[in-house]
Design an enzyme around this catalytic site. Structure first.
Site, short mmCIF file in Angstrom:
data_model
loop_
_atom_site.label_atom_id
_atom_site.label_comp_id
_atom_site.label_asym_id
_atom_site.label_seq_id
_atom_site.Cartn_x
_atom_site.Cartn_y
_atom_site.Cartn_z
N GLU A 1 -4.20 1.06 -8.39
CA GLU A 1 -3.92 2.26 -9.19
C GLU A 1 -2.50 2.26 -9.74
O GLU A 1 -1.62 1.56 -9.23
CB GLU A 1 -4.15 3.50 -8.36
CG GLU A 1 -3.29 3.52 -7.14
CD GLU A 1 -3.48 4.77 -6.31
OE1 GLU A 1 -4.56 5.35 -6.34
OE2 GLU A 1 -2.52 5.14 -5.64
N CYS B 1 4.40 4.15 -12.90
CA CYS B 1 4.47 3.64 -11.53
C CYS B 1 3.36 2.59 -11.35
O CYS B 1 2.19 2.89 -11.58
CB CYS B 1 4.26 4.83 -10.58
SG CYS B 1 4.13 4.37 -8.87
N CYS C 1 -1.39 -3.56 1.44
CA CYS C 1 -0.02 -3.86 1.83
C CYS C 1 0.00 -4.32 3.28
O CYS C 1 -0.78 -3.84 4.09
CB CYS C 1 0.84 -2.59 1.68
SG CYS C 1 2.59 -2.88 2.00
N CYS D 1 3.12 0.92 7.15
CA CYS D 1 3.86 2.15 7.45
C CYS D 1 2.90 3.25 7.93
O CYS D 1 1.81 3.43 7.37
CB CYS D 1 4.61 2.63 6.22
SG CYS D 1 5.79 1.39 5.63
N CYS E 1 1.59 5.96 5.37
CA CYS E 1 1.16 5.54 4.03
C CYS E 1 -0.33 5.20 3.99
O CYS E 1 -0.81 4.43 4.80
CB CYS E 1 1.99 4.33 3.60
SG CYS E 1 1.47 3.64 2.03
N CYS F 1 0.49 7.68 -2.37
CA CYS F 1 0.07 6.47 -3.05
C CYS F 1 -1.17 5.93 -2.34
O CYS F 1 -1.29 5.99 -1.14
CB CYS F 1 1.20 5.43 -3.07
SG CYS F 1 1.73 4.80 -1.49
N1 SAH Z 1 6.16 -0.73 -0.69
C1 SAH Z 1 7.22 -0.19 -1.42
C2 SAH Z 1 6.79 0.47 -2.73
C3 SAH Z 1 5.51 1.23 -2.71
S1 SAH Z 1 5.50 2.70 -1.76
C4 SAH Z 1 8.01 0.79 -0.57
O1 SAH Z 1 7.56 1.14 0.51
O2 SAH Z 1 9.10 1.14 -1.01
C5 SAH Z 1 6.42 3.80 -2.78
C6 SAH Z 1 7.02 4.98 -2.06
O3 SAH Z 1 5.98 5.90 -1.64
C7 SAH Z 1 7.78 4.58 -0.78
O4 SAH Z 1 9.05 5.16 -0.74
C8 SAH Z 1 6.86 5.11 0.28
O5 SAH Z 1 7.54 5.33 1.47
C9 SAH Z 1 6.30 6.37 -0.35
N2 SAH Z 1 5.14 6.93 0.33
C10 SAH Z 1 4.17 6.29 1.03
N3 SAH Z 1 3.31 7.18 1.58
C11 SAH Z 1 3.73 8.40 1.20
C12 SAH Z 1 3.27 9.73 1.44
N4 SAH Z 1 2.18 9.97 2.17
N5 SAH Z 1 3.97 10.74 0.92
C13 SAH Z 1 5.06 10.52 0.15
N6 SAH Z 1 5.54 9.31 -0.12
C14 SAH Z 1 4.89 8.26 0.40
FE1 SF4 Z 2 3.45 -0.76 2.07
FE2 SF4 Z 2 3.01 1.85 1.92
FE3 SF4 Z 2 4.90 0.92 3.56
FE4 SF4 Z 2 5.28 0.82 0.87
S1 SF4 Z 2 5.08 2.65 2.12
S2 SF4 Z 2 5.65 -0.81 2.39
S3 SF4 Z 2 3.15 0.47 0.21
S4 SF4 Z 2 2.69 0.52 3.73
#
Ligand code: SAH
Ligand code: SF4
Length: 363
Positions: free
Chosen positions: A95, A121, A128, A132, A135, A352
Site C-alpha cells: 500500500e 508515502c 517487514c 516492532c 506495528c 501502516c
Molecule cells: N520501517 C520504517 C519505515 C516504515 S514505518 C520505520 O520503522 O521507520 C513508518 C512509521 O510508522 C514508523 O515511524 C513507525 O514506527 C510508524 N508506525 C508503525 N506502526 C504505527 C502505529 N500503529 N501508529 C503510528 N505509527 C506507527
Molecule cells: Fe517494520 Fe513496522 Fe517496525 Fe517500520 S515500524 S521497522 S515497518 S515493523
C-alpha cells in the site's frame, strides 16, 4: 493497456536507471525520450510513444513492460488523504498513501495561486522483518523486497492517477510497509530513478528515508551520499524499553544509532528527523522527554511526535492530545524543533499496513 500475458519474461522497464538502459537500448539517445514518455507524459503503452520509430516501439514492447502493479482499491478519508492498495504481478499486496499537506490557495478570482502540497508515502518491502510490537505490518511477517521499479511505480501511478503533472512538486517518504534500509540496494536505485531529470525529477532533498535504526545500513546509505533526508524511528529513550518495542534494538542499540546519525552526511540547512511514537503510559512521560533532549544533544535534529494509531492486533493505547502537547512543549522549551504528526487517514485505516490487513480478512 499493456498486455501482460504477451511475454511473461518481459523486463520491468521501471527497474532500470537511464544509464543502465543506455547500455541495452540503441540508439542511446532514445532512452531519454522513453523516460520522458513514461515519467513525464504518462504514456500507458509503448504504442503511444509517437516520437519513436514504429519498429522500435514493437521491439520495446516485446522486451519490456512498465506495469509492475495494479491498483486493487483506494479509500479516501475525511481529511482527503487517499490510501491505495496495489497488487504486484506475483499477487502480493502493498500500500501507499497520498497525503495533502497544505491546501490549495486561490486568488479572489478563483485562480490557483498555490497548488495543494502533497506527500506520497511509499512501501519498500512486502511485510517487514523488524517485528516492532506496535506495528501492523510486522504482524504479517516478511514476504520479499520490492524491486526498484515496484517502488518507483507507486509514485508514478499515484501522480498519474491524480493528474498531477510530473513537474508538480511532491515530497516522498519511505514510510509505508517495510524497512527501507533492509532493502537498501533497490531503495537507493529507486531514489536515483525518481530523481532523474528526464523522469519524475523528484529532488533527493524531497525524499525522506525512514528507518527503525539499522546502524550499519545508515552508514552505508551515508557512504552512497545520495543527498536524501534521514528519519529515525526512535520511539524510546532507553535500550530496555526500545528492545521491547523494537526487537531490532538488540542488534543496533540507541548508542549505535546515534553514532551512525552523527556521521551521516546531511545538507547544512537540513536536520535529521527523529520520529517518536507516543504510546499511552509507555513512553509519553515528561521524564522521557527530558531523556530525549539529552540524547539529541549535539545533533542537528527535529522531532516528529506521532500519536499511536490503535489497531485490533495491539494492546497499546493512543495518548490524549494534551499529553502529546505537553511532551511537545517540553522539547520546544529546550530548543528542539518539534511537530506533532497529524493523524492523516485515521478514519480509513489507522496504522501502516491496515488497509492490506483488512482487505485480506474480507476476502
Ligand atoms: N520501517 C520504517 C519505515 C516504515 S514505518 C520505520 O520503522 O521507520 C513508518 C512509521 O510508522 C514508523 O515511524 C513507525 O514506527 C510508524 N508506525 C508503525 N506502526 C504505527 C502505529 N500503529 N501508529 C503510528 N505509527 C506507527
Ligand atoms: Fe517494520 Fe513496522 Fe517496525 Fe517500520 S515500524 S521497522 S515497518 S515493523
Amino acid at each position: 493497456m499493456q498486455n501482460l500475458t504477451k511475454n511473461p519474461t518481459r523486463l520491468n522497464l521501471l527497474d532500470f536507471t537511464k544509464e543502465e538502459l543506455e547500455e541495452i537500448i540503441s540508439p542511446r539517445f532514445r532512452v531519454k525520450q522513453i523516460f520522458e514518455w513514461i515519467y513525464q507524459k504518462y504514456a500507458d503503452d509503448f504504442s503511444q510513444m509517437s516520437s519513436l520509430p514504429r519498429q522500435m516501439r514493437e521491439n520495446l514492447s516485446e522486451k519490456f513492460h512498465f506495469s509492475p502493479l495494479q491498483c486493487m482499491k483506494f479509500e479516501q478519508s475525511a481529511d482527503k488523504s487517499i490510501k491505495y492498495l496495489f497488487r504486484l504481478n506475483d499477487g502480493l499486496l502493498i500500500e501507499s498513501v497520498l497525503l495533502p499537506m497544505k491546501p490549495e490557495i486561490l486568488d479572489e478570482k478563483g485562480r490557483v495561486l498555490k497548488h495543494t502540497r502533497y506527500t506520497i508515502c511509499i512501501s519498500s518491502q512486502v511485510g517487514c522483518k523488524s517485528g516492532c510490537a506496535f506495528c501492523l505490518t510486522a504482524k504479517g511477517g516478511f514476504k520479499r523486497n520490492l524491486t526498484a521499479g515496484e517502488i518507483v511505480a507507486q509514485v508514478l501511478w499515484i501522480k498519474k492517477q491524480n493528474k498531477l503533472p510530473y513537474e508538480r512538486r511532491v515530497n516522498l517518504v519511505y514510510m509505508g510497509m517495510g524497512e527501507p534500509l533492509d532493502n537498501l540496494k533497490n531503495v537507493a536505485k529507486a531514489v536515483r530513478i525518481l530523481s532523474d531529470n528526464s523522469g519524475l525529477a523528484i529532488s533527493v532533498k524531497r525524499q525522506t528515508i525512514s528507518t527503525s535504526g539499522l546502524a550499519r545500513q545508515i552508514k552505508e546509505l551515508g557512504e552512497l551520499d545520495l543527498g536524501v533526508l534521514l528519519a529515525i524511528s526512535l520511539h524510546a529513550v532507553n535500550d530496555k524499553l526500545r528492545s521491547e518495542l523494537m526487537p531490532i534494538n538488540k542488534a543496533y542499540n540507541i548508542a549505535a544509532i546515534m553514532d551512525a546519525v552523527r556521521n551521516f552526511p546531511i545538507n547544512a540547512r537540513k536536520r535529521v528527523m527523529f520520529e517518536y511514537l507516543l504510546i499511552d503510559g509507555v513512553n509519553d512521560d515528561l521524564s522521557q522527554a527530558r531523556e530525549l533532549v539529552r540524547l539529541l544533544n549535539g545533533i542537528k535534529a527535529k522531532v516528529n511526535l506521532i500519536l499511536f494509531n490503535p489497531h485490533e492486533k495491539s494492546p497499546y493505547k493512543r495518548p490524549s492530545l494534551e499529553k502529546a502537547l505537553s511532551f511537545q512543549d517540553f522539547l520546544s522549551t529546550k530548543g528542539i524543533s518539534c511537530t506533532i504528526r497529524q493523524s492523516k487517514g485515521l478514519d480509513i485505516s489507522a496504522a501502516c499496513g491496515q488497509l492490506k490487513e483488512r482487505s485480506i480478512n474480507n476476502s
